[in-house]
Every structure is written in structure tokens, then in C-alpha cells.
Design a protein around this motif. Structure first.
Motif, PDB file in Angstrom:
ATOM      1  N   THR A   1       0.849  -1.209   0.054  1.00  0.00           N
ATOM      2  CA  THR A   1       0.191  -0.023  -0.050  1.00  0.00           C
ATOM      3  C   THR A   1       0.859   1.083  -0.111  1.00  0.00           C
ATOM      4  O   THR A   1       1.968   0.993   0.717  1.00  0.00           O
ATOM      5  CB  THR A   1      -0.749   0.038   1.173  1.00  0.00           C
ATOM      6  OG1 THR A   1      -1.646  -1.076   1.224  1.00  0.00           O
ATOM      7  CG2 THR A   1      -1.868   1.416   1.245  1.00  0.00           C
TER       8      THR A   1
ATOM      9  N   ALA B   1      -2.861  -5.448   5.795  1.00  0.00           N
ATOM     10  CA  ALA B   1      -3.854  -5.611   5.291  1.00  0.00           C
ATOM     11  C   ALA B   1      -4.715  -4.105   5.190  1.00  0.00           C
ATOM     12  O   ALA B   1      -4.345  -3.429   5.821  1.00  0.00           O
ATOM     13  CB  ALA B   1      -5.070  -6.423   6.401  1.00  0.00           C
ATOM     14  N   GLU B   2      -5.665  -4.330   4.445  1.00  0.00           N
ATOM     15  CA  GLU B   2      -6.540  -3.207   4.027  1.00  0.00           C
ATOM     16  C   GLU B   2      -7.139  -2.362   5.161  1.00  0.00           C
ATOM     17  O   GLU B   2      -7.258  -1.157   5.412  1.00  0.00           O
ATOM     18  CB  GLU B   2      -7.665  -3.144   2.982  1.00  0.00           C
ATOM     19  CG  GLU B   2      -6.946  -3.566   1.826  1.00  0.00           C
ATOM     20  CD  GLU B   2      -8.207  -3.585   0.580  1.00  0.00           C
ATOM     21  OE1 GLU B   2      -9.142  -3.271   0.794  1.00  0.00           O
ATOM     22  OE2 GLU B   2      -7.745  -4.155  -0.693  1.00  0.00           O
ATOM     23  N   GLU B   3      -7.507  -3.275   6.152  1.00  0.00           N
ATOM     24  CA  GLU B   3      -8.184  -2.876   7.722  1.00  0.00           C
ATOM     25  C   GLU B   3      -6.987  -2.152   8.256  1.00  0.00           C
ATOM     26  O   GLU B   3      -7.680  -1.099   8.868  1.00  0.00           O
ATOM     27  CB  GLU B   3      -8.783  -4.209   8.330  1.00  0.00           C
ATOM     28  CG  GLU B   3      -9.964  -4.713   7.541  1.00  0.00           C
ATOM     29  CD  GLU B   3      -9.435  -5.761   6.561  1.00  0.00           C
ATOM     30  OE1 GLU B   3      -8.089  -6.146   6.476  1.00  0.00           O
ATOM     31  OE2 GLU B   3     -10.444  -6.009   5.896  1.00  0.00           O
ATOM     32  N   ALA B   4      -5.848  -2.703   8.120  1.00  0.00           N
ATOM     33  CA  ALA B   4      -4.647  -2.135   9.197  1.00  0.00           C
ATOM     34  C   ALA B   4      -4.287  -0.662   8.367  1.00  0.00           C
ATOM     35  O   ALA B   4      -3.910   0.109   9.150  1.00  0.00           O
ATOM     36  CB  ALA B   4      -3.502  -2.902   9.258  1.00  0.00           C
TER      37      ALA B   4
ATOM     38  N   ALA C   1      -6.308   1.361   6.823  1.00  0.00           N
ATOM     39  CA  ALA C   1      -7.503   2.109   7.075  1.00  0.00           C
ATOM     40  C   ALA C   1      -7.439   2.878   8.510  1.00  0.00           C
ATOM     41  O   ALA C   1      -7.433   3.791   8.479  1.00  0.00           O
ATOM     42  CB  ALA C   1      -8.877   1.360   6.723  1.00  0.00           C
ATOM     43  N   GLU C   2      -7.147   1.668   9.419  1.00  0.00           N
ATOM     44  CA  GLU C   2      -6.844   2.216  10.740  1.00  0.00           C
ATOM     45  C   GLU C   2      -5.791   3.279  11.017  1.00  0.00           C
ATOM     46  O   GLU C   2      -5.795   4.372  11.745  1.00  0.00           O
ATOM     47  CB  GLU C   2      -6.633   1.017  11.729  1.00  0.00           C
ATOM     48  CG  GLU C   2      -6.472   1.444  13.181  1.00  0.00           C
ATOM     49  CD  GLU C   2      -7.755   2.198  13.732  1.00  0.00           C
ATOM     50  OE1 GLU C   2      -7.377   2.924  14.978  1.00  0.00           O
ATOM     51  OE2 GLU C   2      -8.885   1.918  13.232  1.00  0.00           O
TER      52      GLU C   2
ATOM     53  N   ARG D   1      -6.871   6.771   9.529  1.00  0.00           N
ATOM     54  CA  ARG D   1      -7.766   7.365  10.386  1.00  0.00           C
ATOM     55  C   ARG D   1      -7.226   7.782  11.626  1.00  0.00           C
ATOM     56  O   ARG D   1      -7.131   9.124  12.175  1.00  0.00           O
ATOM     57  CB  ARG D   1      -8.830   6.365  10.834  1.00  0.00           C
ATOM     58  CG  ARG D   1      -9.853   6.149  10.049  1.00  0.00           C
ATOM     59  CD  ARG D   1     -11.085   5.578  10.621  1.00  0.00           C
ATOM     60  NE  ARG D   1     -10.729   3.907  10.779  1.00  0.00           N
ATOM     61  CZ  ARG D   1     -10.728   2.832  10.289  1.00  0.00           C
ATOM     62  NH1 ARG D   1     -11.085   2.902   8.962  1.00  0.00           N
ATOM     63  NH2 ARG D   1     -10.697   1.694  11.003  1.00  0.00           N
TER      64      ARG D   1
ATOM     65  N   TYR E   1      -2.874   0.580  -4.075  1.00  0.00           N
ATOM     66  CA  TYR E   1      -2.613  -0.621  -3.896  1.00  0.00           C
ATOM     67  C   TYR E   1      -1.746  -1.179  -4.996  1.00  0.00           C
ATOM     68  O   TYR E   1      -2.182  -0.948  -5.969  1.00  0.00           O
ATOM     69  CB  TYR E   1      -3.762  -1.588  -3.509  1.00  0.00           C
ATOM     70  CG  TYR E   1      -4.457  -1.203  -2.265  1.00  0.00           C
ATOM     71  CD1 TYR E   1      -4.208  -1.233  -0.979  1.00  0.00           C
ATOM     72  CD2 TYR E   1      -5.766  -0.287  -2.326  1.00  0.00           C
ATOM     73  CE1 TYR E   1      -4.954  -0.689   0.158  1.00  0.00           C
ATOM     74  CE2 TYR E   1      -6.227   0.293  -1.325  1.00  0.00           C
ATOM     75  CZ  TYR E   1      -6.079   0.028  -0.091  1.00  0.00           C
ATOM     76  OH  TYR E   1      -6.743   0.461   0.882  1.00  0.00           O
TER      77      TYR E   1
ATOM     78  N   GLU F   1      -9.647   5.850  -1.617  1.00  0.00           N
ATOM     79  CA  GLU F   1      -8.925   4.952  -2.319  1.00  0.00           C
ATOM     80  C   GLU F   1      -8.835   5.199  -3.790  1.00  0.00           C
ATOM     81  O   GLU F   1      -9.848   5.723  -4.382  1.00  0.00           O
ATOM     82  CB  GLU F   1      -9.161   3.533  -2.004  1.00  0.00           C
ATOM     83  CG  GLU F   1      -9.100   3.026  -0.786  1.00  0.00           C
ATOM     84  CD  GLU F   1      -9.678   1.734  -0.594  1.00  0.00           C
ATOM     85  OE1 GLU F   1     -10.177   1.230  -1.611  1.00  0.00           O
ATOM     86  OE2 GLU F   1      -9.457   0.978   0.580  1.00  0.00           O
TER      87      GLU F   1
END
Length: 700
Positions: free
Chosen positions: A310, A368-371, A373-374, A377, A404, A436
């Protein structure tokens, strides 16, 4: 009688034999002496033989050559003591001057007792230095050896001069004992040992332990490898870096190595610092653009099947306003603090980079995409907290664009562009968000690029035109003047909105050229209007900042012959945000020329009211967002009423923009508004329709 004769005859025979033997012995002795002389004459050293009383017995040619000034005194049987006294009297021995008797006595004592000093030096008046070695023979005589060491002494003296006073640290290394024999002052200062401490010092103590093995080989060779940097140790244990040069030579008592030490410690530190600076940002200490690209290329080049990568681009919102308002020093402090905050929340394994200005990038391999995003934020939340810089409390924000790999691209340049497009899209939509990359963004960017090219060509080809919208006096219902408005009629796209191409011109750096042309053309056309009609021209904040506006006004007025009092410049609050001395001075110089100053879009800014008190405005233009809702919203009418009252109290003309309905016009008249413009009175028209032709706008 006969017996006597026989005895006499025998005695004669014996005497004859004895004489023959003696003669043979004498001949043998002469031959031996001849051969001895021949032998010693070929020796390069001077040889002398003295008897027990110090008389000359034999000497060779080299001896006579060495003592050439005393050669006339050299005779067999002559006493050495006598030749010395004559030589001293002649001045052959400069060392004896002023202490002749003492010198002769010491010299004779050395001959009598050679064991006390078997070797010593003697200086002659011709400048030669003679090394003397003398030994006693079994019969009490003396054998003396004389060696001319003048050249060697000169070399040694020259070596000492070059060695001792040389600014380069020099050492004499003894390979046999692996110790230092001597060092010059520069070496003592460099390593921290005294010259006395160097004598006999193990050479291994001058090298780092891991270097000694290679150093031992170096010190027994001729070496001039300038790119090899040796780790050495000072007396206090300090690590030093040096380039070493060695030269094997025959000096003193044997083969030694002269070691030259060139200190590159500071140079290597400087090189390391430069190498660090080449890949790190000086202000924040983060990886810079160079390192970012290196790491990005490496990660993308090593992506395996199923790997994720990313790239996040971070832009600080409103940072430019901070720089413009408070200056670069608080801006730099804010940047450093923002970088620190981000570095504290970026996860381990990710790389935070500063690309320049207020733009940052984060490389997140394998997350990962969740990490991701966090992380984004958290960064936005951290940057949104207030910054305390000196006595100022500053508030900014952060907007992030994400791309990505391999989903969007495996090419570094493409991925950078995609992340930047996502960032641009986020800033255009809603700042303080994460967006994104989507393929539509690339299409939009390509479309924008085509639009930029078309606009540049439009300026070059003269496709831009100046149109004029009337300004109406609401008391007399007559035209007071016109506002010059730029129009672009694209051959394929049709009419392009100024809200599209004016920001484009500013971003492309063409606004100054276009603005100068609009100003000149509008002034030329306005000069042909009735004298009561004024001209209003919009000015971009960038025209204020580039420093050419004052000269552009002078040229336009001189070119057209328009009276300055008939020209009015419309500016927005963006011009005034900086509140710098340059802006303030320029506004007052313009007003001193007799040109009017109008605040456009009044009521939408944060400090519009305070600006009216700081600057010499002549007009207020009420923003059309209030005018359009005037007849339907009491709040808008209250704002309009307040603005009109404020303008009246300050002696300013008040103009309402965007008048399109009769009921709005009626409200404005009821509130006492003095001037209006809008579609209700007419759209902007070319100058030809006003009775004068408008030439196209072209680049200068």
C-alpha cells in the motif's frame, strides 16, 4: 791449513745460503706488502695501520683521498699525533676550533683506548663526515677504518627535516619487533601519544583488533591504496579512520617501514552525513523523496504472488495558510511536529517519508486493508489536534489518498500517480478524509490534462474573449458601468465556465499573463464608453503576490488613456489573508493612483468586517448566496440589511450580485441598496455589442 780452508769455505757457503734466505724473505715480505697494499687500495673504505707508538706504517689510497688536505704529511714513520696538530693548525678539523688541545687529547685517547668508543664521527673542513672505527692489534699497534658517510648523513638529515616537521603524521615501523621506532609531532598529536611513548610501542595498539591481521601485511610492503580506509585507535581508545601509505627503506640499523597516516575521520563522517542527508529530510529526519522511490521500487520489484503493498499519500490541509499568515519559521516547527506525530502512529515495518512541502508518503508492505485504514484514520485524528507553536495555537488537518499494488499497478511511477490522484480527489471532495484510487480518477486526470492543453492553446490562439455585465444604479435605473468577465468558447466543448478555467489558469501559472491582457483590453474598450461609465476588473490573489500588478495597471492606463478614477479592482478575502506589508502597501499605492478597490463576495469570509477598517475600500459587493435567498429567507435579508447599513455608515458603495428576480430587486430597493447586477439586467456581452469591438485575449 787445508782444514782451515775447508772450514772457511763451509762458512762462505752458509753465509751465502743465509743471504739468499734473507733475500728471499725480504722479497717475500715486499711481495706480501705489495699484495697487501694492492688489496687495501681496492677497498672503498680508508685503511690505516699504526705501530704501537702511533706511527704510520701503511695506508691506502682512499685514506689519502679522505684526508687530501693532510696528504703531504702522510709518511711512513710519521706520528699521527703530529699530523693531527698540523691539521688542526691548518683548520682541517672545524670541530677543534677554539678547543684545539682538548680536541687533540680526546682524539689521541680514543686511539689509545678504542674500546671506550670503537666508532665515532669526524667532520672535515671540506664538509665531509667521516665514520672512524679503530682496533688494537696484538703487537700494540692500531688498525683504523675510515668511511665517508657524508651522503648518508645528508640523507638522514633530510629525512629528519622531512620527518620531524612534516604536517602529515609519520611513523617508523620496525618489522622485526613489530614496534614503532619513532614518530613525528603530527603523529603524536593525531594518536594522542607523546613521541617518547611511541618509541617501542607495539604497532598493534594503533589498529582496531579486527584490522591488525591485515595491517601486519601492510606494514611489510610498499602500499599506496588510497581507497582503503583503516580503522585505527587513539591513545584514549577513540576510533580513527585513516588512509595509509607505506614505503620500505634502509634506515639506521636495517630495513624499516615509513608509515604515512592521512586522517579521513572527519571526511568520512561528512561523507556519511551527506549520504544520510541525500536520503533523509533535513527538517523532519524522515526518509526523503529519493529514499521513498528507492524503497518503493524495491518493494514492487520483490512482490511475490499474494503479496500486498500500500502507498498512502498524506497532505496537510491549510498548511499554506499557516505559512502565509505566520511565516516559515512557525510553519517549519509545525511540519516537524506533524512529522513526529505521524511517526509515532505509523506501524512497525512501514516507512514514513516527506516528499517535500507539506506532502508525505507512507509505504506499507504486507499490511491488510483494515490495518491501512486504521493507520490513516489515526493520522488524521493526530493531525487534527491543535498544534502549540510558540504563542500560537494552530489548527490544520490531513487528507490521504491510497493506492494498492498489485491491484492498481506494479509500476512505481504509476502507483505514485494513482495515490496522488486519490489524494487530489479527496481534497476536492471533503478534506480530512481517506480516499482509495479508482480508475475513474485516472480518466478524470487525463481529461483535466487535455483541458489544460486546450486552455494553453486557447491563450496562444486568442480564443479567450472579454465580455461585460452591466452595473445598475438602483436609484436612477441607469447603467453605472460594467464588470469585465472573461469567457472561453471551446470549439468542441462549447462555453467553458470561468469557475473551471480561472482556477486552471492559476494552477498552470497563466493567470498573470491572462490577467494583464484582460486589464489592457478592458481599459482600451472602457476608454470609448461614456465618461460616467466605470470599469470593474477582477484581480486574482496570485496577481497580487507576483509583484507585477502595479506596473500592469500603469501600462494599461497609459496604453488606453483611461482615467484611473473610472477603474475599479475587485478583490476577494484571499488577497488579504496574508496581511503582509507588501499586500498592504500595494493596495494603498493602487488607491493613491485614484483606482477604486471593491471587496467581492462580502459576507462569506471570516474577517471581512475587520478588513473594511484596515484597507481603503470604495465598494462592497454582497455575495450572491445571500441575494438569491433574499426574498425567501429572513436571515439572508437581515444580513443584506446589515451590510447595506455598514456600507452607508462607512461611505462605501454597496452592490448586490446575482439579481435575477423582480421580488429580489424590490427587497434591495426597500433596503436602500445603491447598485445591483445580475441576469435580471442583462448577461455579460461582448464589447462589440456595447458599441465597441473586443479583441481576443492572447498571450503576451
Amino acid at each position: 791449513m787445508q782444514g782451515v780452508k775447508q772450514e772457511g769455505a763451509a762458512r762462505d757457503v752458509f753465509d751465502a745460503d743465509e743471504r739468499e734466505a734473507l733475500r728471499a724473505a725480504e722479497e717475500a715480505a715486499a711481495l706480501a706488502q705489495k699484495r697487501l697494499r694492492e688489496a687495501i687500495d681496492v677497498l672503498p673504505e680508508g685503511i690505516v695501520f699504526l705501530d704501537a707508538e702511533g706511527r704510520y706504517i701503511l695506508w691506502n689510497q682512499e685514506y689519502a683521498k679522505i684526508y687530501t688536505r693532510s696528504a703531504d704529511l702522510l709518511r711512513k714513520g710519521a706520528r699521527l699525533a703530529d699530523t693531527l696538530r698540523v691539521g688542526v693548525a691548518r683548520g682541517d678539523y672545524p670541530e677543534a676550533m677554539g678547543r684545539e688541545d682538548e680536541w687533540i687529547a680526546r682524539r689521541l685517547a680514543l686511539i689509545e683506548n678504542p674500546g671506550e668508543g670503537t666508532r665515532h664521527e669526524q667532520t672535515l673542513s671540506n664538509g665531509k663526515t667521516i665514520l672512524i672505527e679503530e682496533r688494537r692489534t696484538a703487537d700494540g699497534g692500531t688498525i683504523g677504518l675510515r668511511v665517508d658517510v657524508t651522503d648518508m648523513k645528508r640523507r638522514e638529515q633530510g629525512f629528519r627535516l622531512l620527518f620531524d616537521d612534516n604536517p602529515v603524521p609519520l611513523l617508523v615501523y620496525d618489522p622485526a619487533s613489530e614496534t614503532i621506532r619513532r614518530a613525528n609531532d603530527a603523529a603524536a598529536a593525531h594518536f594522542g601519544y607523546s613521541r617518547e611513548e611511541f618509541s617501542g610501542l607495539p604497532a598493534s595498539r594503533l589498529f582496531a583488533p579486527e584490522e591488525w591481521g591485515a595491517a601486519r601485511e601492510l606494514l611489510v610492503s610498499d602500499h599506496s591504496q588510497k581507497d582503503r580506509f583503516w580503522q585505527q585507535c587513539g591513545a584514549d581508545g577513540t576510533r580513527l579512520e585513516s588512509v595509509l601509505f607505506t614505503r620500505r627503506t634502509n634506515l639506521e640499523d636495517g630495513i624499516v617501514t615509513i608509515l604515512s597516516v592521512f586522517d579521513v575521520t572527519e571526511r568520512r563522517r561528512a561523507e556519511a552525513r551527506l549520504a544520510y542527508m541525500a536520503r533523509h529530510d533535513e527538517l523532519t529526519g524522515l526518509a526523503n523523496r529519493v529514499q521513498c522511490r528507492e524503497q518503493l521500487n524495491w518493494h514492487l520489484g520483490h512482490l511475490a504472488e499474494g503479496d500486498k503493498f500500500t502507498l498512502a499519500m498524506v497532505d496537510l490541509d491549510h498548511f499554506k495558510d499557516v505559512n502565509d499568515t505566520y511565516g516559515h519559521q512557525p510553519g517549519d516547527a509545525l511540519l516537524a511536529e506533524a512529522a513526529f506525530r505521524m511517526s509515532q502512529v505509523v506501524p512497525e515495518g512501514a516507512l514514513l517519508c516527506r516528499l517535500g512541502g507539506d506532502e508525505f508518503a507512507i509505504l506499507l508492505p504486507g499490511f491488510a486493508e483494515e490495518a491501512v485504514a486504521e493507520t490513516c484514520r489515526t493520522i488524521i485524528a493526530e493531525i487534527s489536534r491543535p498544534f502549540f507553536v510558540g504563542e500560537h495555537v494552530l489548527r490544520i488537518g490531513a487528507t490521504i489518498g491510497v493506492a494498492y499494488a498489485p491491484r492498481d499497478s506494479r509500476d512505481s511511477e504509476t502507483l505514485l500517480r494513482y495515490a496522488d490522484l486519490a489524494l487530489y480527489s479527496a481534497k476536492s471532495g471533503s478534506r480530512g478524509t481517506v480516499r482509495e484510487f479508482e480508475l475513474a480518477m485516472d480518466h478524470a486526470a487525463q481529461e483535466r490534462t487535455r483541458l489544460e492543453n486546450d486552455f494553453r492553446n486557447a491563450v496562444l490562439r486568442g480564443e479567450l474573449e472579454v465580455h461585460y455585465q452591466p452595473l445598475i444604479d438602483l436609484h436612477t435605473e441607469e447603467i453605472d458601468g460594467y464588470e469585465a468577465l472573461l469567457r472561453w468558447n471551446h470549439p468542441e466543448r462549447g462555453a467553458v465556465s470561468p469557475e473551471v478555467f480561472i482556477p486552471l489558469a492559476e494552477e498552470m501559472g497563466l493567470i498573470d499573463i491572462v490577467g494583464q491582457q484582460v486589464l489592457r483590453i478592458a481599459c482600451v474598450e472602457a476608454a470609448s464608453w461614456p465618461e460616467k461609465h466605470k470599469l470593474a476588473v477582477n484581480v486574482s490573489p496570485l496577481q497580487f503576490r507576483n509583484g507585477h500588478l502595479h506596473d500592469s495597471l500603469l501600462q494599461a492606463l497609459a496604453w488606453s488613456g483611461l482615467e484611473p478614477s473610472r477603474l475599479e479592482l475587485e478583490i476577494t478575502e484571499a488577497v488579504l489573508i496574508e496581511q503582509g506589508e507588501q499586500t498592504s502597501t500595494l493596495i494603498r499605492r493602487i488607491r493613491d493612483m485614484g483606482i477604486g478597490i471593491s471587496m467581492d463576495d462580502f459576507g462569506t469570509g471570516y474577517s471581512s468586517l475587520s478588513y473594511l477598517l484596515q484597507y481603503p475600500f470604495t465598494k462592497i459587493k454582497i455575495d450572491k448566496s445571500f441575494v438569491l435567498r433574499l426574498a425567501k429567507e429572513p436571515e439572508s435579508r437581515a444580513v443584506v440589511r446589515a451590510i447595506i447599513g455598514l456600507g452607508r455608515s462607512l461611505g462605501l458603495t454597496v452592490t448586490a450580485e446575482g439579481v435575477e428576480q423582480e421580488d429580489v430587486l424590490a427587497c434591495l430597493r426597500e433596503e436602500g441598496c445603491g447598485q445591483a447586477q445580475g441576469y435580471l439586467f442583462g448577461k455579460a456581452r461582448p464589447g462589440v455589442e456595447l458599441g465597441t469591438a473586443s479583441p481576443p485575449v492572447q498571450a503576451a
